[in-house]
Design an enzyme around this catalytic site. Structure first.
Site, PDB file in Angstrom:
ATOM      1  N   VAL A   2      40.045  34.046  33.220  1.00 31.21           N
ATOM      2  CA  VAL A   2      40.231  33.193  32.042  1.00 31.21           C
ATOM      3  C   VAL A   2      40.559  34.095  30.852  1.00 31.21           C
ATOM      4  CG1 VAL A   2      39.187  31.494  30.518  1.00 31.21           C
ATOM      5  CG2 VAL A   2      38.609  31.488  32.945  1.00 31.21           C
ATOM      6  N   HIS A  44      36.249  37.306  49.140  1.00 28.62           N
ATOM      7  CA  HIS A  44      34.926  37.784  48.796  1.00 28.62           C
ATOM      8  C   HIS A  44      34.302  36.991  47.661  1.00 28.62           C
ATOM      9  CE1 HIS A  44      32.038  40.773  49.922  1.00 28.62           C
ATOM     10  NE2 HIS A  44      31.721  40.973  48.660  1.00 28.62           N
ATOM     11  N   GLY A  90      42.131  36.748  30.763  1.00 33.65           N
ATOM     12  CA  GLY A  90      42.149  38.163  31.080  1.00 33.65           C
ATOM     13  C   GLY A  90      40.783  38.824  30.934  1.00 33.65           C
ATOM     14  N   ASP A 107      29.954  43.963  51.622  1.00 32.19           N
ATOM     15  CA  ASP A 107      30.405  44.487  52.904  1.00 32.19           C
ATOM     16  C   ASP A 107      31.422  43.543  53.536  1.00 32.19           C
ATOM     17  OD1 ASP A 107      28.979  42.351  53.932  1.00 32.19           O
ATOM     18  OD2 ASP A 107      27.383  43.564  54.799  1.00 32.19           O
ATOM     19  N   HIS A 151      35.164  36.224  37.256  1.00 34.57           N
ATOM     20  CA  HIS A 151      35.215  35.047  36.400  1.00 34.57           C
ATOM     21  C   HIS A 151      35.784  35.376  35.031  1.00 34.57           C
ATOM     22  CE1 HIS A 151      32.817  33.205  39.518  1.00 34.57           C
ATOM     23  NE2 HIS A 151      32.761  32.062  38.864  1.00 34.57           N
ATOM     24  N   ASP A 152      35.395  36.505  34.479  1.00 35.83           N
ATOM     25  CA  ASP A 152      35.898  36.891  33.165  1.00 35.83           C
ATOM     26  C   ASP A 152      37.407  37.087  33.195  1.00 35.83           C
ATOM     27  OD1 ASP A 152      35.677  37.753  30.401  1.00 35.83           O
ATOM     28  OD2 ASP A 152      36.050  39.777  31.142  1.00 35.83           O
ATOM     29  N   PRO A 170      40.397  28.243  40.746  1.00 39.66           N
ATOM     30  CA  PRO A 170      40.829  27.555  41.969  1.00 39.66           C
ATOM     31  C   PRO A 170      39.651  26.877  42.649  1.00 39.66           C
ATOM     32  CG  PRO A 170      41.626  29.827  41.902  1.00 39.66           C
ATOM     33  CD  PRO A 170      40.659  29.684  40.784  1.00 39.66           C
ATOM     34  N   SER A 195      24.655  39.050  54.423  1.00 35.46           N
ATOM     35  CA  SER A 195      24.299  40.203  53.588  1.00 35.46           C
ATOM     36  C   SER A 195      24.563  39.908  52.120  1.00 35.46           C
ATOM     37  CB  SER A 195      25.100  41.422  54.029  1.00 35.46           C
ATOM     38  OG  SER A 195      26.475  41.097  54.138  1.00 35.46           O
ATOM     39  N   SER A 246      35.197  37.644  27.365  1.00 36.99           N
ATOM     40  CA  SER A 246      34.984  36.331  26.744  1.00 36.99           C
ATOM     41  C   SER A 246      33.886  35.548  27.445  1.00 36.99           C
ATOM     42  CB  SER A 246      36.286  35.527  26.730  1.00 36.99           C
ATOM     43  OG  SER A 246      36.833  35.414  28.029  1.00 36.99           O
TER      44      SER A 246
END
Length: 280
Positions: free
Chosen positions: A72, A179, A74, A205, A68-69, A149, A200, A78
């Site tokens: 947005v 993932h 890079g 994995d 997530h970081d 997205p 899991s 933030s």
């Protein structure tokens, strides 16, 4: 293969104490060598090892935080900044966990080696593997800049978004997207990316791939990954190969992610607290 608490703790330390000479742009392995007169590895290990042992969800939560970081502005930490309209207030980010873990690690490092290790490098610690360091912390965090997205996006458009971030090989795209977008918070309109939840959820994995090849994906994009010509070969190989194969490929993809639009040199700053920019 499960990722152990010790492995996760070692990863934090490797980020801060790897002594190799390779570099990726202005990031380097061994960036902090000689900058701290303390055993950073031990500081981090003493915090992370017991935490992961008690709360296995920490590993996937921190990987998700990095994703997530980096998407947005890079990989600039933030996402960690507090504020009424900061990134963490955006709907897709409200379920991100692990901020308290970052706080603990940063506080311990600052106590022994103040003003040297960035929050961005702590976030990009890489899970259980070594990554290059030298990132600096961003000064801006706005919820309006969050534009991840959505769950209804096509494989082609997803690949284009990752490509715009410099993550071009289709293998890297497949391992990252599949993932992190495999189940959603439907109350938030399907916009929240989270780690694979079944079977899991507390380990990293290849179970996601095994599920989608037998058409048990939660979202349309899940099944599309298993069927689309861009990604199906990668998905099939991940499903039938050992988990060691998955972990190797996922590691390579996360290293690429960790180099997205980083701040280096004199850009940004080294925050004293990961939750706030430094006072002038």
């Amino acid at each position: 293969m499960k990722v152990s608490a010790a492995a996760v703790a070692l990863a934090f330390a490797l980020v801060l104490s790897n002594f190799a000479d390779q570099s990726r742009g202005e990031l380097q392995e061994g960036f902090y060598k000689g900058k701290c007169n303390v055993d950073v590895e031990k500081i981090v290990s003493d915090i992370i090892t017991p935490l992961v042992g008690q709360k296995p969800w920490i590993t996937p939560a921190l990987l998700r935080m990095q994703f997530h970081d980096c998407f947005v502005n890079g990989c600039d930490a933030s996402i960690l900044l507090d504020g009424s309209s900061s990134e963490k207030t955006a709907i897709p980010y409200r379920s991100v966990r692990g901020y308290d873990v970052i706080d603990l690690v940063k506080a311990a490092i600052e106590k022994s080696c103040p003003g040297v290790v960035s929050c961005a490098d702590v976030v990009s610690k890489g899970g259980w593997y070594s990554v290059q360091t030298g990132r600096r912390d961003g000064l801006v965090s706005l919820a309006k800049n969050v534009n991840l997205p959505g769950s209804s996006i096509s494989v082609e458009n997803s690949a284009a978004i990752f490509n715009s971030k410099g993550i071009r090989p289709k293998t890297s795209f497949t391992f990252l997207w599949s993932h992190f977008d495999n189940t959603v918070d439907l109350d938030q309109g399907g916009s929240s990316l989270v780690i694979v939840g079944e079977p899991s959820s507390e380990i990293v994995d290849n179970s996601f791939y095994k599920q989608i090849v037998i058409r048990r994906g939660v979202l349309g994009i899940d099944q599309a990954l298993a069927l689309n010509k861009l990604t199906k070969d990668t998905v099939n190989k991940a499903a039938i190969s050992s988990n060691d194969y998955f972990l190797t490929k996922f590691q390579q993809a996360m290293v690429k992610l960790g180099a997205v639009e980083v701040l280096t040199g004199t850009q940004g700053e080294i925050r004293k607290s990961c939750r706030a920019i430094n006072k002038s």
